[in-house]
Design an enzyme around this catalytic site. Structure first.
Site, PDB file in Angstrom:
ATOM      1  N   ASP A   1      27.818  -5.417  28.243  1.00  0.00           N
ATOM      2  CA  ASP A   1      26.787  -6.174  27.545  1.00  0.00           C
ATOM      3  C   ASP A   1      25.559  -5.271  27.506  1.00  0.00           C
ATOM      4  OD1 ASP A   1      25.425  -8.335  26.361  1.00  0.00           O
ATOM      5  OD2 ASP A   1      24.600  -8.929  28.298  1.00  0.00           O
TER       6      ASP A   1
ATOM      7  N   ASP B   1      23.910 -11.457  32.278  1.00  0.00           N
ATOM      8  CA  ASP B   1      24.428 -10.209  31.700  1.00  0.00           C
ATOM      9  C   ASP B   1      25.769  -9.831  32.321  1.00  0.00           C
ATOM     10  OD1 ASP B   1      21.666  -9.207  30.339  1.00  0.00           O
ATOM     11  OD2 ASP B   1      21.316 -10.070  32.325  1.00  0.00           O
TER      12      ASP B   1
ATOM     13  N   GLU C   1      29.442  -5.395  23.101  1.00  0.00           N
ATOM     14  CA  GLU C   1      28.925  -6.430  22.209  1.00  0.00           C
ATOM     15  C   GLU C   1      28.310  -5.777  20.978  1.00  0.00           C
ATOM     16  OE1 GLU C   1      25.115  -9.064  22.514  1.00  0.00           O
ATOM     17  OE2 GLU C   1      26.728 -10.144  23.530  1.00  0.00           O
TER      18      GLU C   1
END
Length: 231
Positions: free
Chosen positions: A38, A172, A99
Site C-alpha cells: 500500500d 496501511d 495499489e
C-alpha cells in the site's frame, strides 16, 4: 520504520526476523507468495501472503514503513525502496501487488503515493518480479464483496480471512494484506481471461488470414477468367 505483528502467528525466527514482526507458517502446498504494498511516503504498508491457488490464504508477515516528513522527498523514497528491497530478499515473493494510484482531491497526497508506487515497481522489476496493480475498488470488492467498503470493513475482513487473533494496525498494514489477498484470488481469473483473450486473438488472426487467402484466390480466378475472355 515500524513493523507490526501478523497477530496469531508464531514468534519470528531466523536472521530475517525483526522486533515486532511475526511470521506464520505458509499454507501447505502454497503455489504463490504475494507481497502486497500500500504505497505512501508517510506510511507504506507491506504485507506478505501465501495462497494455495484457491481461496485459502495465510499471513506470512506484515509491516509499515515510515519516513520522517522533515526529510527531502528523495531520501523518503530511498527509505521505502530500501525496505521493499529487504522484504523481497527476505520473503522471496513470486509477485508484487501494488495499489493503483487514483485521483483524489489532495494532489500532494496523490503525488507522494504515485512516487512511492513507482519506486516499488522499480525495485520489483530489478528483482525480476512481475508487478500487478489493483484499484482500491477491486481490492475492496475482492475482500469484502463491496467495492465501496470503508477501511474498517476491509480490516475486519482481512482479520477474518487470515484468521488473525488481532486486527493489523495501522490501516496501511491491513490494506497491504488486502492487496495481497486480492491478487491471490484474482490472479487465477486474470490468467484465465488473458488466456481466453490470447486464444480469441489467435482465432481472429487465423480467420483474417483465411479471408485474405480466399480473397486473393478469388482475385486470381477473376484475372484468369478475364485473360481467357479476352482470348
Amino acid at each position: 520504520m515500524v513493523l507490526v505483528s501478523c497477530a496469531g502467528g508464531a514468534p519470528p525466527t531466523g536472521a530475517g526476523a525483526r522486533a515486532g514482526s511475526v511470521r506464520r507458517e505458509p499454507v501447505r502446498g502454497a503455489r504463490v507468495r504475494v507481497l502486497g504494498v500500500d504505497p505512501g511516503l508517510t506510511r507504506c504498508g507491506l504485507g506478505v501472503v501465501d495462497g494455495d491457488g484457491g481461496r485459502q490464504v495465510a499471513c506470512v508477515d506484515v509491516g509499515v514503513v515510515r519516513s520522517d516528513v522533515d526529510l527531502p522527498v528523495d531520501r523518503r523514497l530511498l527509505v521505502v525502496a530500501d525496505e521493499v528491497e529487504r522484504w523481497i530478499a527476505r520473503h522471496r515473493p513470486d509477485v508484487v501487488a501494488v495499489e493503483r494510484v487514483f485521483s483524489q482531491h489532495n494532489v500532494r497526497t496523490v503525488m507522494g503515493t504515485a512516487q512511492a508506487s513507482g519506486v516499488v515497481a522499480l525495485v520489483a522489476a530489478r528483482a525480476g518480479l512481475p508487478v500487478a496493480f489493483h484499484t482500491p475498488s477491486e481490492v475492496k470488492a475482492a475482500v469484502t464483496g463491496a467495492g465501496r467498503a470503508d477501511k474498517a470493513q476491509v480490516t475486519t475482513m482481512v482479520t477474518r480471512v487470515l484468521g488473525l487473533a488481532e486486527a493489523p494496525r495501522p490501516a496501511d498494514a491491513a490494506d497491504a494484506l488486502a492487496l495481497a489477498i486480492c491478487h491471490c484470488w484474482r490472479a487465477p481469473m486474470m490468467t484465465r481471461m488473458a488466456e481466453a483473450e490470447r486464444r480469441a486473438a489467435e482465432i481472429a488472426k487465423a480467420h483474417k488470414a483465411r479471408l485474405a487467402a480466399a480473397q486473393k484466390e478469388r482475385q486470381k480466378r477473376e484475372r484468369l477468367a478475364e485473360v481467357t475472355r479476352r482470348r
